[in-house]
Each structure stands twice: as structure tokens, then as C-alpha cells.
Enzyme design. Structure first.
Site, PDB file in Angstrom:
ATOM      1  N   ASP A  70     -15.085  55.607  57.353  1.00 52.82           N
ATOM      2  CA  ASP A  70     -14.287  56.776  57.741  1.00 52.82           C
ATOM      3  C   ASP A  70     -14.436  57.938  56.758  1.00 52.82           C
ATOM      4  O   ASP A  70     -15.013  57.785  55.678  1.00 52.82           O
ATOM      5  CB  ASP A  70     -12.807  56.379  57.870  1.00 52.82           C
ATOM      6  N   ASN A 138       0.157  49.580  56.987  1.00 47.02           N
ATOM      7  CA  ASN A 138       0.643  49.374  58.350  1.00 47.02           C
ATOM      8  C   ASN A 138      -0.351  48.565  59.192  1.00 47.02           C
ATOM      9  O   ASN A 138      -0.257  48.520  60.407  1.00 47.02           O
ATOM     10  CB  ASN A 138       0.925  50.733  59.017  1.00 47.02           C
ATOM     11  N   HIS A 140      -3.683  49.090  59.272  1.00 47.65           N
ATOM     12  CA  HIS A 140      -4.879  49.799  59.740  1.00 47.65           C
ATOM     13  C   HIS A 140      -6.126  49.299  59.024  1.00 47.65           C
ATOM     14  O   HIS A 140      -6.079  48.825  57.897  1.00 47.65           O
ATOM     15  CB  HIS A 140      -4.729  51.326  59.657  1.00 47.65           C
ATOM     16  N   GLU A 145      -5.289  53.450  63.167  1.00 50.84           N
ATOM     17  CA  GLU A 145      -3.856  53.325  62.978  1.00 50.84           C
ATOM     18  C   GLU A 145      -3.226  52.519  64.112  1.00 50.84           C
ATOM     19  O   GLU A 145      -3.820  52.375  65.180  1.00 50.84           O
ATOM     20  CB  GLU A 145      -3.231  54.728  62.950  1.00 50.84           C
TER      21      GLU A 145
HETATM   22  C1  GLP Z   1      -7.211  54.110  53.463  1.00 46.09           C
HETATM   23  C2  GLP Z   1      -8.629  53.771  53.934  1.00 46.09           C
HETATM   24  C3  GLP Z   1      -8.755  52.304  54.307  1.00 46.09           C
HETATM   25  C4  GLP Z   1      -8.135  51.466  53.218  1.00 46.09           C
HETATM   26  C5  GLP Z   1      -6.663  51.750  53.117  1.00 46.09           C
HETATM   27  C6  GLP Z   1      -5.965  50.926  52.056  1.00 46.09           C
HETATM   28  O1  GLP Z   1      -6.376  54.522  54.475  1.00 46.09           O
HETATM   29  N1  GLP Z   1      -9.064  54.558  55.048  1.00 46.09           N
HETATM   30  O2  GLP Z   1     -10.122  51.995  54.497  1.00 46.09           O
HETATM   31  O3  GLP Z   1      -8.342  50.098  53.478  1.00 46.09           O
HETATM   32  O4  GLP Z   1      -6.517  53.116  52.776  1.00 46.09           O
HETATM   33  O5  GLP Z   1      -6.102  51.529  50.823  1.00 46.09           O
HETATM   34  P1  GLP Z   1      -5.885  50.834  49.447  1.00 46.09           P
HETATM   35  O6  GLP Z   1      -7.053  49.920  49.261  1.00 46.09           O
HETATM   36  O7  GLP Z   1      -5.889  51.939  48.443  1.00 46.09           O
HETATM   37  O8  GLP Z   1      -4.602  50.098  49.527  1.00 46.09           O
END
Ligand code: GLP
Length: 243
Positions: A70, A138, A140, A145
Site C-alpha cells: 500500500d 482493527n 486491517h 479496512e
Molecule cells: C498500517 C499499514 C499496515 C500495518 C499496520 C500496522 O496501517 N498499512 O500494513 O500492518 O499499519 O502497523 P504497525 O505494524 O505499526 O502496528
């Protein structure tokens, strides 16, 4: 749940070491692997370990291709919060992967629809051997989402309050945090031969439990992974504390 292997790591560093070993094994077995890569704080430690293996002469990225999950809408590649910048900073600039083999959605594409189709074509040409995933609070994955359906292909998504809130720690304010992003769809994620999901920390314990034991629902996008036949979950004790 036979298809979902859960590896219990002691802590974040242990999770990172195990994840890097799995990715390194993939590259060793198939030097021209296509890796689906992820951003966020979760994979940073694993990327560090991969860089270490590369520096020790134990890993060669020269034939590896990568496609990222993404990118924020509106951020240029030189913005230090863009995922393009993140990947260079945390991995690509430190190993011998070829720049032309690294793919990520273009956050400043003029035509959203055309950008999504362009990225889907890249995904079609680069079937992923291994998809690395983090987990949003959440549920995702990528930026898919919670929703009333599972999105198939690459799409532009409006981020939820909770995600904007979580991401705002990297920006000056909530207002300055991007509200939309391009993300690979759920179908594309599910097409990867193998999925490696990394989860760390107490804050992810409930959602990890939901994803493994709860119903398969687009309200918990990661729950779809129950239907994939080769998923490895590497989670630390904090993340597994409710299991
Ligand atoms: C973002 C990214 C995801 C990631 C998520 C969790 O939203 N788009 O790919 O898995 O955050 O982030 P973190 O690893 O910092 O908890």
C-alpha cells in the site's frame, strides 16, 4: 485451522529474527522470489535482520522482486512518511535489490482508477511467493479496512478514524495524517503462495485472537487468512496473551 501455523516468539526481537529467517529461507530456496512487502513498525526488526544477513554475505537480493501492499494517497516518494521512502530507508537502500524490481503504488498518481489498474497489472505479472503482513489494530491488512465486503483488487480506500489515529503518531497532527491510501485488495493478498503474518504487543492480542478464532468476516479483514492454505503467524507472547 491446520493451515495456519502459529510460531510463538518471546518478544519483538525474537519475532523479527524468526520472520527474517523465514524470508531468508524463501530467498535461498528461490533466488528470484517475488516478495509481497509491508510497512508499519512491525516488520522493521525483520528488515534489520535481513540487512544483517546480507552484510554477512548470507543473502542475495539481486534477483528478488518486491511488491508492496500500500501507499498513502497524496504523499510524494521523497516525503519521509511515504511508504516508498520507508522501504528504501528500512530495506532497499541497504541490500542489493534492483530498484526496477521494487514496486509500490504511486501515491500522487493523477488518475486513481488508472493507478489501481496499473498496480493490478504489476501484481498479475509478479505472483507473490511470500506475502509479509502486519496487522492493524482493527484487523486491517495492507489498508483493507473493516468493510461490508472483501475488496478484490487494488483500490483507493478512505481510512477509518482508528487507523488515522494510530498512524498520526508519525505525523505532526491528526489533521496532517493522510486520510486515504491505495492498497492491494484482499483477493491479491490471498493469491500469495505463502503468507507470513507478524504480530507483536499486547494492543494486538484481542484482534489476533479474533482473526484466528473468530468468524470470517470483512469486519475483521484479516480473518480471511483462515481460508488460506499456507499461513505462518509469528507472534510474540504479548500478542498471544489472550489465546
Ligand atoms: C498500517 C499499514 C499496515 C500495518 C499496520 C500496522 O496501517 N498499512 O500494513 O500492518 O499499519 O502497523 P504497525 O505494524 O505499526 O502496528
Amino acid at each position: 485451522m491446520d493451515d495456519m501455523r502459529i510460531i510463538r516468539a518471546k518478544d519483538y526481537n525474537d519475532m523479527s529474527r524468526i520472520a527474517a529467517n523465514i524470508i531468508a529461507a524463501q530467498i535461498t530456496l528461490k533466488p528470484d522470489s517475488v516478495l509481497g512487502l509491508a510497512t508499519g513498525s512491525t516488520p522493521i526488526g525483520a528488515y534489520k535482520e535481513l540487512i544483517k544477513k546480507y552484510n554477512e554475505g548470507n543473502l542475495d537480493f539481486s534477483e528478488v522482486r518486491s511488491v508492496n501492499l500500500d501507499e498513502y494517497k497524496g504523499l510524494t516518494k521523497d516525503n519521509d512518511q511515504s511508504y516508498d521512502y520507508f522501504m528504501k530507508e528500512n530495506l532497499f537502500n541497504h541490500v542489493n535489490i534492483k530498484a526496477e524490481n521494487c514496486h509500490i503504488p504511486n501515491g500522487i498518481a493523477e488518475d486513481d482508477e488508472a493507478e489501481c489498474r496499473r498496480y493490478d497489472e504489476i501484481l498479475e505479472k509478479n505472483p507473490r511467493d511470500l506475502q509479509l503482513l502486519g496487522l492493524g489494530l482493527n484487523g486491517h491488512i495492507g489498508f483493507n479496512e473493516p468493510n461490508d465486503h472483501f475488496a478484490k483488487g487494488t483500490h483507493l480506500i478512505q481510512l477509518t478514524e482508528s487507523t488515522i489515529e494510530a498512524n498520526s503518531r508519525f505525523f505532526e497532527s491528526y489533521e496532517a495524517t493522510p486520510k486515504a491510501a491505495f492498497t492491494m485488495g484482499i483477493k491479491s493478498i490471498m493469491q500469495a503462495g505463502k503468507i507470513l503474518l507478524c504480530v507483536s504487543g499486547k494492543s494486538k492480542a484481542q484482534i489476533l485472537r479474533d482473526l484466528i478464532h473468530g468468524p470470517i468476516t470483512p469486519q475483521v479483514p484479516a480473518s480471511i487468512l483462515q481460508l488460506h492454505n499456507d499461513v505462518i503467524v509469528v507472534a510474540d507472547e504479548d500478542a498471544l496473551s489472550l489465546m
